[in-house]
Design an enzyme around this catalytic site. Sequence first.
Site, short mmCIF file in Angstrom:
data_model
loop_
_atom_site.label_atom_id
_atom_site.label_comp_id
_atom_site.label_asym_id
_atom_site.label_seq_id
_atom_site.Cartn_x
_atom_site.Cartn_y
_atom_site.Cartn_z
N ARG A 51 0.83 -1.21 0.00
CA ARG A 51 0.00 0.00 0.00
C ARG A 51 0.87 1.26 0.00
NH1 ARG A 51 -4.51 0.61 4.60
NH2 ARG A 51 -2.68 1.10 5.86
N ARG A 104 10.52 18.76 -7.91
CA ARG A 104 11.63 18.17 -8.65
C ARG A 104 12.99 18.32 -7.99
NH1 ARG A 104 10.51 20.59 -14.47
NH2 ARG A 104 9.98 22.32 -13.08
N LYS A 149 -2.56 6.97 1.16
CA LYS A 149 -2.31 7.28 2.57
C LYS A 149 -1.23 8.36 2.60
CE LYS A 149 -2.04 4.86 6.98
NZ LYS A 149 -3.21 5.44 7.64
N GLU A 182 -16.07 6.34 5.58
CA GLU A 182 -15.29 5.68 6.65
C GLU A 182 -15.21 6.63 7.83
OE1 GLU A 182 -11.21 5.16 5.34
OE2 GLU A 182 -11.22 7.07 4.30
N1 PXG Z 1 -9.22 4.76 7.03
C1 PXG Z 1 -8.33 5.74 7.26
C2 PXG Z 1 -8.60 7.09 6.78
C3 PXG Z 1 -7.16 5.45 7.97
O1 PXG Z 1 -6.25 6.41 8.20
C4 PXG Z 1 -7.90 3.16 8.17
C5 PXG Z 1 -9.02 3.51 7.45
C6 PXG Z 1 -7.71 1.74 8.58
O2 PXG Z 1 -6.69 1.14 7.81
P1 PXG Z 1 -5.77 -0.02 8.39
O3 PXG Z 1 -4.91 -0.40 7.25
O4 PXG Z 1 -5.00 0.56 9.55
O5 PXG Z 1 -6.67 -1.12 8.80
C7 PXG Z 1 -6.93 4.13 8.44
C8 PXG Z 1 -5.70 3.81 9.21
C9 PXG Z 1 -3.22 7.03 13.83
C10 PXG Z 1 -3.40 5.84 12.98
O6 PXG Z 1 -2.08 7.33 14.19
C11 PXG Z 1 -4.28 5.87 11.92
C12 PXG Z 1 -4.44 4.76 11.11
C13 PXG Z 1 -3.72 3.62 11.37
C14 PXG Z 1 -2.82 3.61 12.43
C15 PXG Z 1 -2.65 4.73 13.25
O7 PXG Z 1 -4.22 7.68 14.17
N2 PXG Z 1 -5.33 4.85 10.09
#
Ligand code: PXG
Length: 283
Positions: A51, A104, A149, A182
């Site tokens: 990812r 760049r 991300k 989400e």
């Molecule tokens: N949606 C969003 C917008 C996220 O940022 C998820 C879904 C869940 O994805 P995963 O792959 O983790 O199942 C995320 C993940 C934090 C923190 O520091 C945020 C995430 C993951 C770990 C830590 O707040 N977001």
Amino acid sequence: MIRVYLNGKLVDRDQATVSVYDHGLLYGDGVFEGIRIYNSKVFRHQEHIERLYESAKHIQLEIPLSPAEMIQAVEDTVKANNKVDGYIRLVVTRGPGNLGLDPRSCRPNVIVIVDDISLYPKELYENGLKIVTASLIRNHPNALNPRIKSLNYLNNILAKIEGIRAGCLEALMLNHKGEVAECTGDNVFIVKKGVLKTPPADAGILEGVTRNLVMELATKAKIPLLETTMTRHDIYSADECFLTGTAAEVIAVTDCDGRTIGSGKQGPITKQLREAFVKLTRE
Ligand code: PXG
């Protein structure tokens, strides 16, 4: 002392510094991953790295390591910190360059931090979370696609602030069509008449690693599963609702916008999937 990986070297956290000209700081230009360590093992490592590289590709950021080298760098950093259970923040910034948006002149910085992550209070895993819908919509996929991300998390942070102001630890985000996307750092699932449902990738979401895992666990447990568009009505009238994420793991939602969801307690399918998740990660 925590040792941080910075561009090929392990340095003490106080020495792990980057330039104020880094476009990651100046513009939120970069990508990141949040990964768990359970029992000294990097959880779903390959998926997170994939990812990260997909996010980087989308923003045309060339990571100066191959995926295999990145995996090694993460493993080395985990070992150097003797971490049994913890959290990894993997960051690739566009790097320092001239002032101005043009990337760049930049050379990326690669950062791996191995530390801890605080969970929600334990009782919330039994009693469930209360959430509210943010008035702010999730980024339009044709503006900044939520599948990236990226280091630019203002969209999520502003929604989180709305949630906190309403006395909730999480906020539900809708997309530009008014459909459920989400939460600010978690994916959303509901259960209705025995069917597990979650918004599809094209609802404008980050395709969570935990979301994928929960879908696998549901399939294994022969729980019918549907990736389908949903509105707030589906959340309010659900039998169960829960969130998934690396930080949150699997957690029930028992109230949304003042509407009690189902029994108002963690539902049976949520419990089953949470237990399967805990078993997988703790054994
Ligand atoms: N949606 C969003 C917008 C996220 O940022 C998820 C879904 C869940 O994805 P995963 O792959 O983790 O199942 C995320 C993940 C934090 C923190 O520091 C945020 C995430 C993951 C770990 C830590 O707040 N977001």
